[in-house]
Design an enzyme around this catalytic site. Structure first.
Site, mmCIF file in Angstrom:
data_model
loop_
_atom_site.group_PDB
_atom_site.id
_atom_site.type_symbol
_atom_site.label_atom_id
_atom_site.label_comp_id
_atom_site.label_asym_id
_atom_site.label_seq_id
_atom_site.Cartn_x
_atom_site.Cartn_y
_atom_site.Cartn_z
ATOM 1 N N GLU A 118 0.811 -1.289 -0.239
ATOM 2 C CA GLU A 118 0.047 0.092 0.044
ATOM 3 C C GLU A 118 0.956 1.309 0.016
ATOM 4 O O GLU A 118 1.981 1.305 0.574
ATOM 5 C CB GLU A 118 -0.780 0.151 1.116
ATOM 6 C CG GLU A 118 -2.040 -1.097 1.163
ATOM 7 C CD GLU A 118 -2.841 -1.269 2.399
ATOM 8 O OE1 GLU A 118 -4.265 -1.259 2.206
ATOM 9 O OE2 GLU A 118 -2.577 -0.664 3.411
ATOM 10 N N CYS B 145 3.405 8.785 0.345
ATOM 11 C CA CYS B 145 3.919 8.008 1.588
ATOM 12 C C CYS B 145 4.230 6.417 0.818
ATOM 13 O O CYS B 145 3.437 5.853 0.338
ATOM 14 C CB CYS B 145 3.129 7.760 2.455
ATOM 15 S SG CYS B 145 3.395 6.678 3.733
ATOM 16 N N CYS C 84 7.037 -6.122 7.559
ATOM 17 C CA CYS C 84 7.918 -5.600 8.189
ATOM 18 C C CYS C 84 8.370 -6.823 9.431
ATOM 19 O O CYS C 84 7.738 -7.382 10.182
ATOM 20 C CB CYS C 84 7.583 -4.455 9.079
ATOM 21 S SG CYS C 84 9.120 -3.602 9.937
ATOM 22 N N CYS D 82 6.567 -4.426 15.600
ATOM 23 C CA CYS D 82 6.519 -3.178 16.738
ATOM 24 C C CYS D 82 4.934 -3.658 17.260
ATOM 25 O O CYS D 82 4.214 -3.689 16.340
ATOM 26 C CB CYS D 82 6.441 -1.844 16.317
ATOM 27 S SG CYS D 82 8.153 -1.331 15.752
ATOM 28 N N CYS E 70 1.886 -1.724 15.558
ATOM 29 C CA CYS E 70 1.729 -1.400 14.134
ATOM 30 C C CYS E 70 1.043 -2.357 13.397
ATOM 31 O O CYS E 70 1.577 -3.646 13.532
ATOM 32 C CB CYS E 70 3.020 -1.131 13.819
ATOM 33 S SG CYS E 70 3.412 -0.888 12.119
ATOM 34 N N SER F 190 11.790 7.336 7.344
ATOM 35 C CA SER F 190 11.578 7.169 8.858
ATOM 36 C C SER F 190 11.985 5.600 9.213
ATOM 37 O O SER F 190 11.907 4.619 8.541
ATOM 38 C CB SER F 190 9.996 7.138 8.956
ATOM 39 O OG SER F 190 9.543 6.859 10.060
ATOM 40 N N ASN G 36 8.699 7.039 20.063
ATOM 41 C CA ASN G 36 7.604 6.159 20.565
ATOM 42 C C ASN G 36 7.590 5.941 22.232
ATOM 43 O O ASN G 36 6.384 5.713 22.788
ATOM 44 C CB ASN G 36 7.302 4.856 20.007
ATOM 45 C CG ASN G 36 6.854 5.440 18.518
ATOM 46 O OD1 ASN G 36 6.413 6.479 18.260
ATOM 47 N ND2 ASN G 36 6.899 4.399 17.604
ATOM 48 N N CYS H 78 -0.708 6.543 9.350
ATOM 49 C CA CYS H 78 0.614 5.960 9.893
ATOM 50 C C CYS H 78 0.543 4.472 10.608
ATOM 51 O O CYS H 78 -0.414 4.564 11.394
ATOM 52 C CB CYS H 78 1.260 6.880 10.943
ATOM 53 S SG CYS H 78 2.044 7.946 10.256
#
Ligand code: SAH
Ligand code: SF4
Length: 342
Positions: A97, A110, A117, A121, A124, A193, A218, A335
């Site tokens: 995406e 973005c 990933c 985390c 997420c 990022s 975070n 995000c």
């Protein structure tokens, strides 16, 4: 029997790669730029159309190479603000995406760097889906191009995945995006990022490409951060902040620290104070992002009151704090909401 050689995808390669191919054909090196213009500026996918290359060269190129596009399978426009989420299918049927966001004249793309990933985390959506594979440089570049029917003014590498774990492909893609033959985005308008891999931040600081850096902090302590971001156990705050400071110094540019605000997790006054102390002495901005909900994850956005209190508490101690109002939350384009399971 004749050996079948796999054709090369020209998308994602760059001038030095084209020079090598052309050189092998006994062609002049300056044609590399012509090839790049066709692929990244005119965005053709048909080698036969490259009319300023000889018919003979086009035929020979066709025998060894092709140009691949990622395929847009869906797009969704947010009702709440002007953002649009795109679903792309890759040649192996994996999906990624990307998101386009409008803010006045500014159009930000973005883009993703991995399918899923590996860093997991806990808050997420992308982390939740696990890791499938790295994107190729061509697939990374192509997102910015596919979105760019309207001229994109900024690119943020904040979509799915950890860019610094797919370093070479990400950098190659950013060089192409940066170049006048590509999107011609001055590097100041490109932001990478990262969840924080100090060695790779140091490496990025030494590249002759002036990208901006955002570090997803975070949490203000190792204890809290390790619970939210497992990568922190391997690369704790001390080394991460040292690399962030080094980046700011070398690039003469403030680093952005992203801080996702989660209710009762990291949103107290004590957290704000610890955060302000943690980043003291580093040329930086702090970007507060109220948590965007992810199905099945146990986190919530703090109340508006709590969010503003956190910001105001920081204001008095840190020079630059911004509160990011998420775009596209209703279409799960904000995000950390990107995932492609279904
Ligand atoms: N892997 C990189 C880039 C992709 S994540 C990184 O972690 O920085 C992009 C940003 O989204 C990060 O700052 C991350 O902390 C944030 N994020 C992740 N999940 C989120 C959520 N549910 N709500 C708000 N922000 C989130
Ligand atoms: Fe990966 Fe970034 Fe999500 Fe963490 S926040 S799981 S590093 S995409």
């Amino acid at each position: 029997m004749k050996k079948e050689t796999k054709k090369i995808n020209l998308k994602g390669l760059w001038l030095e790669d084209y020079e090598k191919i052309l050189d092998d054909f006994g062609e002049k090196k300056f044609r590399a730029r012509q090839l790049a213009l066709w692929i990244y500026s005119k965005r053709t996918t048909d080698i036969s159309q490259m009319s300023d290359l000889s018919k003979d060269l086009r035929d020979r190129l066709n025998q060894i190479a092709y140009i691949e596009n990622i395929r847009q399978v869906k797009s969704q426009i947010s009702q709440k603000d002007i953002s649009e989420k795109f679903l792309f299918e890759l040649s192996d049927k994996e999906k990624i995406e990307s998101v386009l966001m409008w803010e006045g004249k500014r159009v930000t793309a973005c883009i993703s760097t991995q399918v899923g990933c590996p860093l997991g985390c806990t808050f997420c959506a992308t982390g939740k889906m696990g890791f499938k594979r790295n994107l190729t440089a061509g697939e990374i570049v192509d997102q910015a191009f596919a979105l760019a029917n309207i001229p994109v003014s900024n690119v943020v590498v904040m979509g799915m995945g950890e860019p610094l774990l797919n370093y070479d492909n990400t950098l190659q893609a950013l060089r192409i995006i940066n170049n006048e033959v590509g999107l011609s985005l001055t590097a100041g308008k490109i932001t990478v990022s990262t969840a924080g891999i100090p060695k790779m931040i140091d490496k990025l600081a030494d590249e002759n490409l002036k990208v901006s850096l955002a570090v997803s902090l975070n949490a203000p302590t190792d204890e809290k951060r390790s619970q939210l971001m497992p990568i922190n156990k391997k690369h704790p705050l001390e080394g991460l902040l040292k690399s962030a400071k080094n980046f700011a110094k070398k690039k003469k540019k403030r680093v952005t620290f992203e801080y996702v605000l989660m209710k009762d997790v990291n949103d107290s006054e004590k957290d704000a104070l610890a955060l302000s102390k943690l980043v003291a002495g580093i040329p930086c901005k702090i970007n507060l992002i109220p948590y965007n909900s992810v199905p099945d994850l146990p986190y919530e956005k703090p109340s508006e009151e709590k969010i503003l209190a956190f910001r105001d508490y920081l204001y008095t101690r840190c020079p630059a704090v911004t509160l990011r109002r998420s775009k596209g939350e209703d279409i799960y384009a904000a995000c950390g909401q990107l995932q492609t399971q279904s």
